[in-house]
Write a protein that holds these residues in place. Sequence first.
Motif, PDB file in Angstrom:
ATOM      1  N   ALA A  90      41.664  33.399  41.377  1.00 42.45           N
ATOM      2  CA  ALA A  90      41.623  33.560  39.915  1.00 42.45           C
ATOM      3  C   ALA A  90      40.624  34.645  39.520  1.00 42.45           C
ATOM      4  CB  ALA A  90      41.246  32.236  39.257  1.00 42.45           C
ATOM      5  N   ARG A  91      39.464  34.655  40.168  1.00 44.61           N
ATOM      6  CA  ARG A  91      38.448  35.661  39.865  1.00 44.61           C
ATOM      7  C   ARG A  91      38.984  37.052  40.169  1.00 44.61           C
ATOM      8  NH1 ARG A  91      34.582  34.541  43.559  1.00 44.61           N
ATOM      9  NH2 ARG A  91      34.187  32.602  42.470  1.00 44.61           N
ATOM     10  N   ALA A  92      39.626  37.222  41.312  1.00 44.79           N
ATOM     11  CA  ALA A  92      40.167  38.530  41.687  1.00 44.79           C
ATOM     12  C   ALA A  92      41.266  38.977  40.724  1.00 44.79           C
ATOM     13  CB  ALA A  92      40.712  38.479  43.112  1.00 44.79           C
ATOM     14  N   GLU A  93      42.120  38.040  40.345  1.00 40.67           N
ATOM     15  CA  GLU A  93      43.219  38.377  39.435  1.00 40.67           C
ATOM     16  C   GLU A  93      42.687  38.789  38.062  1.00 40.67           C
ATOM     17  OE1 GLU A  93      47.330  36.367  37.708  1.00 40.67           O
ATOM     18  OE2 GLU A  93      46.120  35.272  39.162  1.00 40.67           O
ATOM     19  N   LEU A  94      41.712  38.035  37.546  1.00 44.92           N
ATOM     20  CA  LEU A  94      41.160  38.368  36.228  1.00 44.92           C
ATOM     21  C   LEU A  94      40.357  39.660  36.272  1.00 44.92           C
ATOM     22  CD1 LEU A  94      40.152  34.840  34.905  1.00 44.92           C
ATOM     23  CD2 LEU A  94      42.040  36.288  34.154  1.00 44.92           C
ATOM     24  N   THR A  95      39.674  39.937  37.394  1.00 45.51           N
ATOM     25  CA  THR A  95      38.939  41.193  37.529  1.00 45.51           C
ATOM     26  C   THR A  95      39.894  42.372  37.492  1.00 45.51           C
ATOM     27  OG1 THR A  95      37.205  40.120  38.827  1.00 45.51           O
ATOM     28  CG2 THR A  95      37.400  42.497  39.048  1.00 45.51           C
ATOM     29  N   GLN A  96      41.003  42.263  38.204  1.00 49.80           N
ATOM     30  CA  GLN A  96      41.986  43.347  38.222  1.00 49.80           C
ATOM     31  C   GLN A  96      42.584  43.551  36.827  1.00 49.80           C
ATOM     32  OE1 GLN A  96      45.405  42.647  40.677  1.00 49.80           O
ATOM     33  NE2 GLN A  96      46.003  44.784  40.695  1.00 49.80           N
ATOM     34  N   LYS A  97      42.942  42.466  36.159  1.00 50.00           N
ATOM     35  CA  LYS A  97      43.507  42.590  34.810  1.00 50.00           C
ATOM     36  C   LYS A  97      42.475  43.179  33.849  1.00 50.00           C
ATOM     37  CE  LYS A  97      47.034  39.020  34.993  1.00 50.00           C
ATOM     38  NZ  LYS A  97      47.591  37.836  34.364  1.00 50.00           N
TER      39      LYS A  97
END
Length: 144
Positions: free
Chosen positions: A40-47
């Motif tokens: 989740a952290r990686a996905e939100l960072t990318q977005k």
Amino acid sequence: MADVANHRTSRTGSEPSTAELVQRATEQVSRLVRDELALARAELTQKGRHAGIGIGLFGGGGALALYGLGALIAAAILLLALVVPAWVAALIVAVVLFLAAGILALVGKKQVGQAVPPVPAATVRSVRADVDTVTAAVKDRGRA
């Protein structure tokens, strides 16, 4: 979850004890939660990174468009000043601009009201799949 499904035996060579199974499940759930949070952290960072770049570019384009709009407004006032006094030309253009601004604000408010909050969709799907897998494994283990 693979350890529980594989029916590994304990040190004594028999089926694993309940305590061992609970310990394995606890370790696996902890690892699963950590992995899902990392996802989740990686996905939100990318977005967030993409949104930041897009907002910056959009802002730069908007600033240049604002200068162009100012030049067009000045040209409209100067064109109307050929027909009516300059102050009347400026007033007419100002009223038209305020009407356009009001319409845009109302449409923008409607669009913001329809916005969906940002959600890490892939992580939510992954967590649901994990919960379904664990639930199915518990039910299968209970039947055996």
